[in-house]
Write a protein that holds these residues in place. Structure first.
Motif, mmCIF file in Angstrom:
data_model
loop_
_atom_site.group_PDB
_atom_site.id
_atom_site.type_symbol
_atom_site.label_atom_id
_atom_site.label_comp_id
_atom_site.label_asym_id
_atom_site.label_seq_id
_atom_site.Cartn_x
_atom_site.Cartn_y
_atom_site.Cartn_z
ATOM 1 N N LEU A 209 46.357 34.770 26.886
ATOM 2 C CA LEU A 209 45.745 34.620 28.201
ATOM 3 C C LEU A 209 44.991 35.912 28.473
ATOM 4 O O LEU A 209 45.521 36.840 29.092
ATOM 5 C CB LEU A 209 46.805 34.362 29.273
ATOM 6 N N PRO A 210 43.760 36.032 28.004
ATOM 7 C CA PRO A 210 43.027 37.300 28.137
ATOM 8 C C PRO A 210 42.795 37.648 29.603
ATOM 9 O O PRO A 210 42.204 36.857 30.341
ATOM 10 C CB PRO A 210 41.701 37.033 27.413
ATOM 11 N N TYR A 211 43.242 38.815 29.990
ATOM 12 C CA TYR A 211 43.041 39.204 31.382
ATOM 13 C C TYR A 211 41.566 39.170 31.782
ATOM 14 O O TYR A 211 41.232 38.647 32.854
ATOM 15 C CB TYR A 211 43.644 40.584 31.647
ATOM 16 N N PRO A 212 40.628 39.686 30.955
ATOM 17 C CA PRO A 212 39.224 39.661 31.394
ATOM 18 C C PRO A 212 38.702 38.258 31.668
ATOM 19 O O PRO A 212 37.785 38.091 32.482
ATOM 20 C CB PRO A 212 38.487 40.321 30.221
ATOM 21 N N SER A 213 39.260 37.234 31.015
ATOM 22 C CA SER A 213 38.778 35.868 31.227
ATOM 23 C C SER A 213 39.132 35.340 32.606
ATOM 24 O O SER A 213 38.578 34.313 33.044
ATOM 25 C CB SER A 213 39.365 34.934 30.157
ATOM 26 N N LEU A 214 40.033 36.004 33.306
ATOM 27 C CA LEU A 214 40.443 35.559 34.633
ATOM 28 C C LEU A 214 39.528 36.096 35.726
ATOM 29 O O LEU A 214 39.662 35.698 36.891
ATOM 30 C CB LEU A 214 41.882 36.002 34.913
ATOM 31 N N LEU A 215 38.607 36.978 35.361
ATOM 32 C CA LEU A 215 37.720 37.598 36.330
ATOM 33 C C LEU A 215 36.404 36.831 36.414
ATOM 34 O O LEU A 215 35.856 36.399 35.386
ATOM 35 C CB LEU A 215 37.427 39.049 35.945
ATOM 36 N N GLY A 216 35.891 36.672 37.621
ATOM 37 C CA GLY A 216 34.566 36.102 37.791
ATOM 38 C C GLY A 216 33.502 37.105 37.437
ATOM 39 O O GLY A 216 33.771 38.271 37.115
ATOM 40 N N ALA A 217 32.248 36.661 37.494
ATOM 41 C CA ALA A 217 31.129 37.561 37.200
ATOM 42 C C ALA A 217 31.099 38.752 38.143
ATOM 43 O O ALA A 217 30.569 39.817 37.806
ATOM 44 C CB ALA A 217 29.810 36.789 37.276
ATOM 45 N N ASP A 218 31.679 38.583 39.328
ATOM 46 C CA ASP A 218 31.742 39.668 40.306
ATOM 47 C C ASP A 218 32.970 40.550 40.124
ATOM 48 O O ASP A 218 33.221 41.450 40.928
ATOM 49 C CB ASP A 218 31.710 39.108 41.728
ATOM 50 N N GLY A 219 33.746 40.293 39.060
ATOM 51 C CA GLY A 219 34.920 41.104 38.779
ATOM 52 C C GLY A 219 36.135 40.772 39.620
ATOM 53 O O GLY A 219 37.132 41.492 39.575
ATOM 54 N N ARG A 220 36.083 39.665 40.371
ATOM 55 C CA ARG A 220 37.176 39.321 41.283
ATOM 56 C C ARG A 220 38.103 38.291 40.671
ATOM 57 O O ARG A 220 37.701 37.465 39.853
ATOM 58 C CB ARG A 220 36.611 38.792 42.607
ATOM 59 N N LEU A 221 39.353 38.370 41.075
ATOM 60 C CA LEU A 221 40.352 37.360 40.721
ATOM 61 C C LEU A 221 40.348 36.260 41.767
ATOM 62 O O LEU A 221 40.293 36.535 42.966
ATOM 63 C CB LEU A 221 41.747 37.990 40.666
ATOM 64 N N GLU A 222 40.433 35.007 41.293
ATOM 65 C CA GLU A 222 40.533 33.862 42.182
ATOM 66 C C GLU A 222 41.715 33.005 41.738
ATOM 67 O O GLU A 222 41.871 32.743 40.540
ATOM 68 C CB GLU A 222 39.255 33.022 42.157
ATOM 69 N N PRO A 223 42.563 32.550 42.666
ATOM 70 C CA PRO A 223 43.737 31.766 42.284
ATOM 71 C C PRO A 223 43.402 30.535 41.450
ATOM 72 O O PRO A 223 44.122 30.225 40.487
ATOM 73 C CB PRO A 223 44.345 31.377 43.634
ATOM 74 N N ASP A 224 42.335 29.817 41.779
ATOM 75 C CA ASP A 224 42.009 28.599 41.043
ATOM 76 C C ASP A 224 41.689 28.891 39.583
ATOM 77 O O ASP A 224 42.025 28.101 38.696
ATOM 78 C CB ASP A 224 40.833 27.873 41.694
ATOM 79 N N ARG A 225 41.051 30.013 39.315
ATOM 80 C CA ARG A 225 40.739 30.367 37.938
ATOM 81 C C ARG A 225 42.014 30.677 37.156
ATOM 82 O O ARG A 225 42.130 30.322 35.974
ATOM 83 C CB ARG A 225 39.779 31.567 37.913
ATOM 84 N N VAL A 226 42.952 31.328 37.815
ATOM 85 C CA VAL A 226 44.227 31.636 37.161
ATOM 86 C C VAL A 226 44.987 30.349 36.859
ATOM 87 O O VAL A 226 45.506 30.155 35.748
ATOM 88 C CB VAL A 226 45.064 32.582 38.039
ATOM 89 N N ARG A 227 45.053 29.457 37.817
ATOM 90 C CA ARG A 227 45.770 28.186 37.607
ATOM 91 C C ARG A 227 45.133 27.371 36.486
ATOM 92 O O ARG A 227 45.835 26.775 35.654
ATOM 93 C CB ARG A 227 45.793 27.380 38.899
#
Length: 291
Positions: A209-227
């Motif tokens: 589960l690559p941490y960078p893949s969980l970030l949007g283009a703006d560098g932010r974490l979003e719950p839906d992307r994590v789920r």
């Protein structure tokens, strides 16, 4: 921001700079090629641009054990207390950490401080990138030589970290979706591509589960992307993972992302692949694994 969220947004922080302690956890990261990355303390990164009023949190020399075998090894309680007090943290402080490289370094600081009992500690969603993108000013120049000391008294951290023995026990028991080993490295590092290291790759039975893949283009974490990322791995909360990466940093990013969706029963393998690779008796795998 909800009271329980590990993240704060730029607008929230911008209106409270005079009421919180802002910590810049940036480090200097140098890509040497062939899968080799070196790290150094980040005062030059801080001096090049930081949030106004931020204090430099030296993740390598103060908020880690500088005498340990591997970089970023967790400090002792006494070391953490000294580091936290030196940047002005008190028991009642509200702390917001950020960095300039995707948030995992700030997440490591968050994981340590929260795990040692600091109640109000958060990570700035999107970090310095988001701050700049919102049009807010930055300061340049070195950190202040000293700030008024804090009185933070950390508690014993409990089960924040696991050692090699527990990880090996999990490997021998086989993959378990209720107690998974999760690797936060980039896919090419997980697979062992592009490296001449004979012990490249990942810990057997672990999923990627690559941490960078969980970030949007703006560098932010979003719950839906994590789920969505967990769904692709077939992982359904609740579960109690052990997280690892190269040296415990991206693993802290995963801990932050999982906390965001309510998965809080997590621990980090602190030595991560730095320690695992160092013991030739421990197995490593290359390729995509079973994920």
């Amino acid at each position: 921001m909800s009271a329980s969220s590990p993240l704060v947004e730029v607008d929230w922080l911008a209106g409270r700079l005079d009421r919180v302690i802002v910590l810049d956890a940036s480090v200097t990261r140098v890509d040497r090629g062939a899968g080799v990355t070196d790290f150094a303390p980040g005062p030059e990164v801080f001096a090049a641009g930081h949030i106004p009023g931020a204090r430099f949190a030296d993740l390598m020399r103060a908020f880690s054990d500088p005498e340990a075998r591997f970089p970023f090894t967790a400090p002792s309680v006494a070391q953490l207390q000294a580091a936290a007090r030196a940047v002005g943290i008190g028991d009642d402080s509200t702390v917001v950490a950020y960095d300039s490289m995707g948030g995992a370094y700030a997440a490591r600081l968050w994981y340590l401080l929260r795990g040692h009992g600091l109640a109000r500690v958060h990570v700035l969603n999107g970090g310095l990138q988001a701050w700049r993108a919102a049009g807010h000013a930055v300061e340049t120049g070195p950190a202040a030589p000293r700030v008024p000391p804090g009185d933070f008294t950390p508690r014993a951290p409990g089960d924040l970290f696991v050692g090699t023995g527990e990880v090996l026990t999990r490997v021998r028991a086989g993959a378990d979706p209720a107690r998974p080993l999760i690797c936060g490295l980039r896919p090419e590092q997980y697979r062992g591509d592009g490296s001449s290291d004979p012990r490249r790759g990942h810990i057997p039975t672990s999923v990627n589960l690559p941490y960078p893949s969980l970030l949007g283009a703006d560098g932010r974490l979003e719950p839906d992307r994590v789920r969505a990322a967990l769904d692709r791995l077939g992982l359904r909360p609740p579960f109690a993972p052990v997280l690892y990466c190269g040296g415990g940093i991206n693993a802290a990013g995963l801990a932050l992302a999982l906390d965001l969706i309510g998965v809080t029963d997590v621990r980090i393998y602190d030595d991560s692949m730095s320690g695992w690779r160092a013991d030739p008796a421990l197995p490593v795998e290359t390729g995509a694994g079973d994920a």
